[in-house]
Design an enzyme around this catalytic site. Structure first.
Site, PDB file in Angstrom:
ATOM      1  N   THR A 988      -4.413  -3.706  -0.926  1.00 10.89           N
ATOM      2  CA  THR A 988      -5.330  -3.815  -2.071  1.00 10.89           C
ATOM      3  C   THR A 988      -5.748  -2.457  -2.597  1.00 10.89           C
ATOM      4  O   THR A 988      -6.164  -2.344  -3.746  1.00 10.89           O
ATOM      5  CB  THR A 988      -6.583  -4.613  -1.672  1.00 10.89           C
ATOM      6  OG1 THR A 988      -7.208  -3.984  -0.552  1.00 10.89           O
ATOM      7  CG2 THR A 988      -6.220  -6.038  -1.311  1.00 10.89           C
ATOM      8  N   CYS A 989      -5.630  -1.444  -1.733  1.00 13.43           N
ATOM      9  CA  CYS A 989      -6.049  -0.122  -2.185  1.00 13.43           C
ATOM     10  C   CYS A 989      -5.165   0.404  -3.305  1.00 13.43           C
ATOM     11  O   CYS A 989      -5.601   1.226  -4.116  1.00 13.43           O
ATOM     12  CB  CYS A 989      -6.048   0.863  -1.015  1.00 13.43           C
ATOM     13  SG  CYS A 989      -4.445   0.997  -0.194  1.00 13.43           S
ATOM     14  N   VAL A 990      -3.907  -0.076  -3.353  1.00 15.01           N
ATOM     15  CA  VAL A 990      -3.008   0.365  -4.420  1.00 15.01           C
ATOM     16  C   VAL A 990      -2.479  -0.822  -5.216  1.00 15.01           C
ATOM     17  O   VAL A 990      -1.475  -0.708  -5.933  1.00 15.01           O
ATOM     18  CB  VAL A 990      -1.826   1.183  -3.831  1.00 15.01           C
ATOM     19  CG1 VAL A 990      -2.300   2.537  -3.337  1.00 15.01           C
ATOM     20  CG2 VAL A 990      -1.125   0.419  -2.712  1.00 15.01           C
TER      21      VAL A 990
END
Length: 1021
Positions: A988-990
């Protein structure tokens, strides 16, 4: 030789032609002394002559007066005696003897010469005698009571008519005319004021003031002049009711010709010009006290004059008389606005400070008894009585409206109470009549950007529209949505439903009218006119205040439309009058100018200041809905980018210096995996969050995880942080029935440590908005309203405390005796298992809730629950938020729009847009077999499943407002091997979906649904 006799006898001659200095000086002194002696002698002689002449005159006058006194005593009631009385002048003994004779012998004797051969002489003498009597009364002669009795006889038209027949009225008129020309009422005023209040004014003196009214026909000019003099000189006497004997006061009031007030119409300007501020105050207090109990007896013309005169007088009273003492030293929170739901009474702007300094007025000292009488004017009982009259006398309606508006402008500190009293007394009927009879026909706001808004010709049209704006704004505070939209029905026993006083169609027209007015005022390039002290004598507020009133009502109507649309599409927009491209460019440029380093503008600018400095930002901060939402979001992102650019310039310089010293230009923060929120709180408290932040995670073994934070690690940290800090189990936040968050009102949430957490959370959420990171969290509407400095409404309480909301609605519509409910102005608050009563107003436990004040009670209860209980928590949160997001940027949106900025738009997910803005990695491209199967599967998902997928990949279930092109980084799909048993995972960070190469579309669908519904975790592989 001849003998020598010396030369003393010889004249000394100076052949040089000049005498010596000593000789010349002595000669001049001698001449001057002789001249002065002659002048003194002459002066003494002249003075002696004058003294002798004066003495001879006094002696002769004494002798003449003695002779006249003898003549007077020999013919007291005759013409000779009257002539002697006038010639003697102010002699209390003579006047007293004559007055006693008149009273003993009766009025027949004094009026007898009026029909005799010497009528003309008698008329001349009796008028002069009357003036002597009047002047002696003013001088407080011991015989004043007798003089008053005689004057009451001489000025009585009834007595004169009875004794002289048809000649009586003319005789009385001549005497009255003479006294009027010699300041009858000015003398009477001095006489009344010279008597101590406790001693009470003699009835004969007050009766004398009213007698001239019976002398002239009511339709005559002289009658109006007398009436005006009574108003100017008698009714303006300080504490007049306290000077009148108690048993005589009803008679005095009944003798006032209030039914003939309309005769004063031509003289109203003179009355206003001739009265000081103090006299205006006394006159307003007295005519209200004397006339208000007799409203039903007033003919419409007289009532009209009463309302017009009262309105003009009230508009002329200094506002300082009714303002409570300002509490110096109080400082409102930076997020508050002049029209916000603030707990502070002192609301100061740059303009108001300028006006206060440029128009100083000395304070007036008003007696407490007079103040009490003035307060009775705005009492609910009086307002209800006044308004009820208009129902039977429609012609009075416009004048009542102007009168009510004058009250709200002058008693500004009591405006809410006045408006509530008006609303309670009419159940909305006045609002409806006001719009249909006056406002709808008004030329103001008929077309946008019309110059007639500032035209002095339209000054009389402002009171109705401004009073309606105030009344409807106040009504909205305690109006539920069911009532607003007309969907309410009969409720519990003892209550009845009350519908919106304006239909939805009428609100569409009214809001368009208000929008045109507001836009014209904000769009005006020259804002100097907005700072004028008063619009006109009829509108006792500045143009800026007019704009604020219009805007406040407009915002209230728009808030209802935002929750449940009822206006046509594009109703709120002014795009037809503006070029959006140039508007955006100019708005961004204006904001750059305001935010330019080195400017002297304060960090937080109020909406008033913004409007004065920038027309475009004024529109965006005050009536933002006039500009399309997408345009405002674009402007917001421009503001953020400009701020980033200006900071980047500074950082570039610092970065170069830091790298030369061998350091890192990024702020590096270590965060433990299991302590994300606590480490974030501890280590980001003093960090500039607008600068790049490098996050390094520490694993369970205390080792720093490998990897470089290019933005993705920070987003992972941020997502985890938000998940923790907004967890309701932590005690800082509560959720309403709609699962929307708001600060916990509990006492421990106001402790310093808790407030620091709110401040930190505000900074973190501001960071998300600044970076464009979507956060999957929803806030309660009333809490979002606080972000924007706007008021909360009663209907906001329905989602927070349904039971309390239903109870307040029941009270609002209750038709029985409200006192039977035994309510007072307190609020029950439960803390740590015990309940305590909190006063909503000072001494609230001793103030009962009544029919007249129940709207105030309803507002205060809802205000306490929606605002006061979370005030400290909200202030701390806003303090942190404002460090990241300029308040004027936020004010471009309403509550619903701010929520969209935070978490994305709550609309169907556009798969075509998502696919166009998706990146691929590994073996995948848009035509790969697995990718094609993926989009076929996703296309078959319903909206809930699509949201679940979006949350699985990006941590937020809502799409970006301006489409997936705004998602940073872009939505991505990467190949994750060929293991058919492996579930899809995400980073989810990217915003990355790791999708295995499944053999069939059925398998892909099964594994994808299993993954997104089981909330599979973050995958580092």
């Amino acid at each position: 030789m001849l003998p020598s006799f010396g030369d003393e006898w010889k004249r000394k001659i100076n052949l040089g032609g000049v005498s010596s200095a000593a000789s010349q000086s002595s000669i001049l002194n001698q001449v001057q002394a002789e001249r002065q002696a002659r002048a003194q002698h002459k002066d003494r002689t002249e003075k002696a002559i004058r003294i002798q002449a004066w003495y001879r005159g006094v002696k002769g006058a004494r002798l003449a007066k003695s002779e006249m006194r003898s003549s007077f005593e020999s013919d007291v009631m005759g013409l000779t005696g009257l002539r002697c009385l006038v010639l003697i002048g102010k002699d209390d003994e003579v006047l007293g003897k004559w007055s006693r004779a008149v009273l003993e012998l009766g009025p027949e004797q004094v009026f007898a010469p009026a029909v005799g051969p010497h009528r003309t002489s008698w008329l001349v003498l009796i008028r002069q005698a009357s003036l002597l009597l009047l002047q002696s009364v003013a001088a407080r002669s011991p015989n004043s009571s007798k003089y008053l009795q005689v004057l009451n006889i001489l000025l009585s038209n009834e007595i004169a008519s009875n004794l002289l027949g048809s000649a009586g009225p003319a005789t009385c008129t001549l005497i009255t005319d003479y006294l009027m020309k010699h300041d009858l009422y000015a003398i009477l005023r001095r006489s009344i004021e010279s008597i101590p209040i406790k001693s009470k004014t003699p009835p004969n003196l007050l009766n004398l003031a009213l007698l001239p009214l019976s002398t002239y026909p009511p339709e005559s000019t002289q009658y109006a002049e007398v009436f005006a003099e009574i108003v100017l000189n008698i009714l303006t006497i300080p504490l007049l009711p306290n000077r009148v004997p108690l048993d005589y006061l009803p008679k005095f009031i009944s003798q006032l010709p209030i039914a003939k007030l309309d005769t004063l119409n031509p003289l109203v300007p003179r009355i206003l010009a001739s009265t000081s501020n103090t006299s205006k105050i006394n006159l307003v207090a007295h005519i209200h006290m004397f006339i208000s109990p007799r409203y039903k007896l007033l003919p419409p013309p007289a009532f009209t004059t009463y309302l017009q005169l009262s309105t003009l007088l009230i508009n002329g009273i200094p506002l300082s008389v009714f303002k409570p003492p300002s509490s110096k030293g109080k400082k409102a929170p930076v997020h508050k606005e002049p029209d916000s739901d603030s707990d502070y009474d002192t609301k100061v702007s740059v303009v108001s400070e300028f006006v206060a300094m440029s128009t100083p007025s000395p304070p007036l000292v008003v007696d407490d008894r007079t103040k009490k009488r003035l307060q009775n004017i705005i009492a609910p009982a009086h307002l209800a009585s006044l308004i009820s009259i208009t129902q039977s006398k429609p012609s009075l309606f416009p004048h009542v409206i102007s009168y009510l508006f004058a009250l709200t402008a002058t008693w500004s500190s009591s405006q809410d109470e006045i408006l509530n009293a008006v609303l309670a007394s009419t159940s909305g009927g006045l609002v409806r009549e006001l719009y249909r009879d006056l406002v709808r026909r008004s030329p103001l706001g008929v077309e946008a950007n019309s110059g007639n808004v500032f035209d002095p010709v339209n000054a009389s049209n402002w009171p109705p529209i401004l009073l309606l704006a105030d009344l409807y704004s106040q009504a909205l505070l305690t109006m539920g949505d069911d009532e607003f939209f007309g969907s309410s029905s009969s409720s519990a026993s003892g209550s009845r439903a009350v519908r919106n006083p304006l239909s939805l169609d009428e609100l569409v027209s009214f809001s368009e009218q208000l929008l045109n007015i507001a836009f014209t005022m904000y769009w005006r390039d020259d804002q100097s006119i907005m700072h004028e002290v008063y619009v006109s004598s009829q509108v006792r507020c500045s143009w800026e205040t007019v704009r604020e009133k219009v805007t406040k009502c407009l915002l209230g109507i728009h808030a209802r439309d935002s929750r449940k649309p009822f206006v046509p599409a594009d109703h709120w927009l002014v795009t037809s009058q503006l070029d959006m491209n140039s508007f955006v460019e100019a708005a961004v440029l204006e904001e750059q100018q305001l935010s330019k380093p080195g400017t002297h503008h304060p960090r937080i600018l109020s909406k008033r200041q913004i409007a004065a400095m920038s027309p475009r930002l004024g529109i965006l901060n005050n009536i933002p809905f006039a500009i399309p939402f997408e345009v405002r979001v674009s402007i917001f992102r421009h503001f953020v980018m400009n701020d980033m650019a200006s900071r980047e310039t500074v950082r570039s310089h610092n970065r170069f210096a830091t790298m030369n010293m061998g350091g890192s230009w990024r702020e590096r923060v270590q965060v433990r995996r299991g302590m994300v929120s606590q480490d974030g709180f501890d280590r980001l408290g003093e960090v500039d969050l607008k600068a790049p932040i490098e996050i390094a995670f520490i694993d369970q073994f205390g080792q720093e995880e490998a990897g470089i934070d290019g933005g993705g690690v920070f987003k992972e940290f941020f997502t985890s942080l938000c998940k923790e800090v907004f967890d309701t189990d932590r005690g800082l936040w509560l959720a309403n029935v709609k699962h929307e968050l708001y600060p916990n009102p509990h006492a421990y949430a106001t402790e310093p440590h808790s407030l620091n957490w709110y401040r930190f959370i505000g900074r973190i959420l501001g960071k998300a908005m600044y970076e464009g990171i979507l956060v999957d969290v929803a806030f309660a509407g009333f809490f979002l309203a606080k972000w924007l400095g706007r008021q909360s409404f009663l209907d906001d309480l329905s989602s927070l405390d349904p039971d309390l909301y239903n109870g307040l609605i029941f009270l609002k519509h209750y038709t029985g005796s409200v006192e039977e409910l035994s309510l007072n102005f307190t609020m029950a608050v439960e803390e740590f298992g015990s309940t305590k009563a909190v006063d909503l107003i000072p001494n609230g436990s001793n103030i009962a809730v009544t029919k007249e004040n129940r709207l105030t009670y309803i507002y205060l209860v809802s205000h306490y629950r929606l605002s006061k209980q979370i005030k400290q928590q909200s202030d701390a949160f806003f303090e942190g938020l404002s460090q990241m997001i300029d308040q004027k940027w936020l004010r471009m949106f309403n509550q619903q729009e701010v929520q969209i900025l935070i978490g994305g738009v709550n609309s169907p997910i556009d798969l075509d847009d998502l696919r166009r803005n998706t990146n691929y990695g590994g073996l995948y491209d848009d035509n790969h077999e697995t990718v094609v199967m993926f989009w076929n599967v996703v296309n078959s998902f319903d909206q809930e499943q699509r949201r679940a997928l979006l949350r699985f990949v990006t941590s937020c279930s809502r799409p970006p407002l301006l489409g997936f092109k705004e998602l940073a980084p872009n939505f991505s799909i990467r190949e994750a091997g060929s293991d058919q048993y492996r579930l899809p995972t995400s980073s989810t960070c990217v915003n990355l979906l790791k999708l295995p190469r499944y053999a069939t579309e059925k398998a892909l669908r099964h594994k994808l649904l299993q993954a997104i519904n089981s909330n599979a975790g973050f995958d580092l592989s």
